[in-house]
Each structure stands twice: as structure tokens, then as C-alpha cells.
Enzyme design. Sequence first.
Site, mmCIF file in Angstrom:
data_model
loop_
_atom_site.group_PDB
_atom_site.id
_atom_site.type_symbol
_atom_site.label_atom_id
_atom_site.label_comp_id
_atom_site.label_asym_id
_atom_site.label_seq_id
_atom_site.Cartn_x
_atom_site.Cartn_y
_atom_site.Cartn_z
ATOM 1 C CD1 TRP A 167 41.485 37.613 47.308
ATOM 2 C CD2 TRP A 167 40.708 39.698 47.091
ATOM 3 N NE1 TRP A 167 41.886 38.086 46.071
ATOM 4 C CE2 TRP A 167 41.420 39.371 45.920
ATOM 5 C CE3 TRP A 167 40.133 40.973 47.183
ATOM 6 C CZ2 TRP A 167 41.570 40.256 44.852
ATOM 7 C CZ3 TRP A 167 40.271 41.848 46.113
ATOM 8 C CH2 TRP A 167 40.979 41.480 44.971
ATOM 9 C CG ASN A 168 36.044 39.909 44.808
ATOM 10 O OD1 ASN A 168 35.626 38.879 45.351
ATOM 11 N ND2 ASN A 168 35.736 40.221 43.573
ATOM 12 N N PRO A 192 37.004 30.504 53.607
ATOM 13 C CG PRO A 192 37.183 31.944 55.445
ATOM 14 C CD PRO A 192 37.023 30.489 55.075
ATOM 15 C CB SER A 194 44.607 33.289 53.092
ATOM 16 O OG SER A 194 44.492 31.912 52.915
ATOM 17 N N GLY A 245 35.935 32.313 42.521
ATOM 18 C CA GLY A 245 37.340 32.717 42.485
ATOM 19 C C GLY A 245 37.827 32.772 41.052
ATOM 20 C CB SER A 246 41.210 32.994 39.679
ATOM 21 O OG SER A 246 41.785 31.887 40.327
ATOM 22 C CD GLU A 267 28.545 32.286 40.043
ATOM 23 O OE1 GLU A 267 28.944 33.110 39.197
ATOM 24 O OE2 GLU A 267 27.392 31.825 40.041
ATOM 25 C CB CYS A 301 33.895 38.628 39.129
ATOM 26 S SG CYS A 301 32.318 38.727 39.984
ATOM 27 C CD GLU A 398 38.907 38.517 36.556
ATOM 28 O OE1 GLU A 398 39.629 37.639 37.057
ATOM 29 O OE2 GLU A 398 37.829 38.857 37.051
ATOM 30 C CD GLU A 475 27.095 31.520 43.977
ATOM 31 O OE1 GLU A 475 27.535 32.671 43.952
ATOM 32 O OE2 GLU A 475 27.592 30.614 44.669
#
Length: 495
Positions: A167-168, A192, A194, A245-246, A267, A301, A398, A475
Amino acid sequence: MNVNQHSSHPDHDPFGLSAFSDGLYIGGAWRPAAGEGRIEVIDPSTEAIIAAVPDATLADAAAAVEAAASAAESWRETPPRKRSEILRRCFELMVERSEMLAGLISLENGKALRDARGEVAYAAEFFRWNAEEAVRISGEFGIAPAGGNRIVVDYQPIGICVLITPWNFPAAMATRKIAPALAAGCTVILKPASETPLTAYALAALYEEAGVPPGVVNVMTTSTPGPVIAEMLGDPRVRKLSFTGSTGVGRTLLAEAAKNVISCSMELGGNAPFIVFDDADIDAAIEGLMVAKMRNAGEACTAANRIYVQSGIHGAFAEKFTRRMAALRVGPGVDPDTECGPMITRKAVEKIERLVADAISRGARPLCGGRTLAGGGFFYPPTVLVDVPPASDMGCEEIFGPVAPLYRFETEAEVIAAANDTEYGLAAYIYTRDIGRGMRVASKVEAGMIALNRGLVSDPAAPFGGVKQSGLGREGGQHHGIAEFMEAKYIATSF
Ligand code: NAP
């Protein structure tokens, strides 16, 4: 506003949600999900429900794979020049719609409008960059060392790709995957996060307008990502999983992908050190730290998570930096004056509260912030902490928020050891006027990306990714990003 209860009047629908009012984007059509469920989208600045999107089921997952499979052959056979022009059109439309897209990102994610504008520019750039790369995919030709035999290497699209994003960065994390996948000749299904599905759906409408054929990009939201993604990965036609994501979810997905030996790009999370040596330009370092820490209110991140300042300048640095942090305007993302928007959810605020309380209980001192703001919305104030013991929870996890813990160090060897004392290895920042030391430390710090006298590393033209538990693969970059979506085929011949 519910995306199903829209008005066609632009004043009532400034984000064009009516264009994607009816559901999942599968096979070039907006379809209702097979089930009745909806996922509510919350404005983190007000806690109001702003939309509800469909909740995909296993049947929808199967339909998305079918759509991607039906479009696969014709897309891989589409000439690279044509694919390139479609990607270029995606870039142009994103630029044309940048204000609308930035507003939508701010609304559903909460990030400050200025950060959202930056994200749209960055996200669009993946289309421009990959439009340029799509026509430069080449193979290799060699002679076997023994002579006679020829080695021909052809790079082919890997197949159907499942893309999962957080989501970030609701736009950029999606385009960073979709653009190279399409350039390589693959068809994709995007799931994507939620919390921020609206940007992904708004972009799907834009791809269609740019000429992306039906089925090449499919977008689906679900509240049950585990089984829905497992359903897709269980289909032997799916050959790629690209996840951002995490680290925890990344590990689960790697195990799921292993069942069908699916190629994975991961990632994952970070715990970036930000190192400032005595000889650094303090003002430049603070400027860089404001970006590295406060872009997206710390929800990145690559965010500086552990700030190491050499003892000779620690006091002056802490004082100046605290002044900058305390002066930041906190407010709703959509307010153009906001510099620090809300966190994504109440849960995110609670995590920050826990980390700050733990550090303070071990002896850390807040120089500003340190307490949740009263009132509605998921706000946490910019916070600076000093005397943070390295063993505090925030040294290992984090923070993902506007909290800057400062640690004091004496020697180069000591700070390198401290920087590497983490399971993560995504980004690291180094400030020094001694370029020899900068390069030496950069080579020893375990991270996929180093910013030397810079507060920002991300660039579509550079390979983005982490080492250790921050990920697998890259990426962006000249060939790295597209290579993740291609398979080398070796043809042995002789003549
Ligand atoms: P997350 O909880 O791992 O979720 C990321 C995505 O995975 C979401 O779409 C989520 O769907 C989905 N997901 C969750 N559980 C799943 C499962 N069992 N199977 C399949 N998909 C699943 O991460 P987040 O909280 O959204 O994002 C923050 C994290 O992303 C941080 O750790 C950050 O460092 C990392 N990140 C890394 C990079 C990078 O480039 N390295 C960039 C940005 C963010 P739901 O939303 O429906 O749960």
C-alpha cells in the site's frame, strides 16, 4: 462514496471512479466478483469509508489466469516496437492525469500531496523507461571453446506473471512490475494491497485507453490473498511471481511458489542505516535525512531506520535535525500544505507507539514528538529520539513511520559492524566529504543500494533491490528489471 454509487458529474467524481465502478478488471472488462463481499477503503486522514471494491474469490482467480493465458500468445508476438508505443502511451496518459492520480493516492494512502505527485512522476517513468527498453532486448551468440559448435541464446517472455504490491506506493510498485513485464512480452495479474486498491484500478482504466489489449493486464482485489494467490500459483501456466511487501509474507509466498517451482522476484522489508561521519556537510546530511526519513512520512522500505552520527558532530546534528522535524506540518494528505500525512492504519500507529515506548523504557530520550496526536485519523508526529540503545526493538524492526532514532558512534569499523547487524540489506546512506572513505564504507555495508551523499536512491534507470532478507532480484535498471520477466533459451548448433 461507494464505487458502485457514483455520479457521472466530474465534480462528484473527481477521481473518475465511475470508470471502474463495477468490479475486478479481468480480460479487459469490469466484472463483479463471483462472491458478494466488498472491501472497504478507508481515508487514513479521517477514518471515513471512501469506497468499497469487490472481493475476489478462487473462481475469480481462475478467471484472471484464463484471461492472461488467452492474451499471452498474441502479446508475445506483438512486435516490440508496438509494445513500446503502447507503454509510451501509458507514460503520457499518466503524466496527463498526474494531478488526478496524485489526489487519489493521497486520499486512499494518506501521503502528503507533494509525495503523491513525486510518486506519480516516478511511477510513470517506469513506462517511459521500459518503452525504451522494449525495443532493445537482444540475445547472445558465441562459439563453443572446443570450436565448431555455436551457442545461440534467445531471451523469451517467461509466461504469465502474478504481481503483488503493497500500500505504501500504490502506483509505483505496480508500474515497476507491469511495465517491464509487458515490455518483455508477458501478460500479468496484479493484486494490489487491500488498503489502496483505487489507484491500481484507476491505472487499469488508463492502460486500456493506452491500447493495452484485453487480458494483458488484469487487476483484482481480495480480502483472502493467501488462498487466492495459491489458486493462481497452482495453475501450471503461471511462471512468475513478483512480490513487493513484508519479509514475512515474502517467505510464505516463496514456500507457496516452490510447489510449482515458480520463478520469484522479492522486494521485501528494510532497516536502512543512515551514517553521518564527522567530516560530512551537516546541512546537506540533514537535507538528505529529511528525504530519507520523511518521504511518505517514513512509510518507505528504503526509509532511514537507524541514524548513526559520529560523536564529534552528534550534538549539533541532533539539534538542527530536531528543529527541522518539529517544524514539519502534519495534516491530511490531500491538503497541499501537509508535509507529514497520517499512517496507513490504526495498527500501524500502534506499532510505532510500541517501538517508541520500548526505546524510552530502555533509556531513549525524545527531542520532539513521541506521543500520538489526539483526534481522528491515524496521525503520529515527527519524532526524534537520542540515546537509543541498539538492542531496542526499533533497532531490529522496520519503524515505518516518522520516528528518527539517533545512535552515536566513534569509528568507521564500529559503524560498519553496527550497520550490518541486521537481517535486512535493502538501502544504506553514507555522508562524508572523504570520497575514498565513502566508497570503502559503501563496499562493506551489506545492502543492495547505497546512497553516497544523497538522500534518495530510487531511479527507474537503476537496479532496485536488496540482499539478505530484503529480497531476491532487481527491478528497474538497464536490463535487470526486464530480465526478471524473461527466460534464456540456449540453442546449440553448428555449421
Ligand atoms: P504486506 O503485508 O507484506 O502486504 C503486501 C501485499 O501482500 C499486499 O497486497 C497484501 O494483501 C499481500 N499479502 C498479504 N498476505 C498475503 C498472503 N498470505 N499471500 C499473498 N499475498 C499476501 O506488506 P505491506 O504492509 O502492504 O507493505 C509494507 C512492507 O512492504 C514493508 O515491509 C516494506 O518494507 C515493504 N516494501 C518493500 C519494498 C521494496 O521494494 N523492497 C517497497 C515497498 C514496500 P492485503 O493488502 O490484502 O493484505
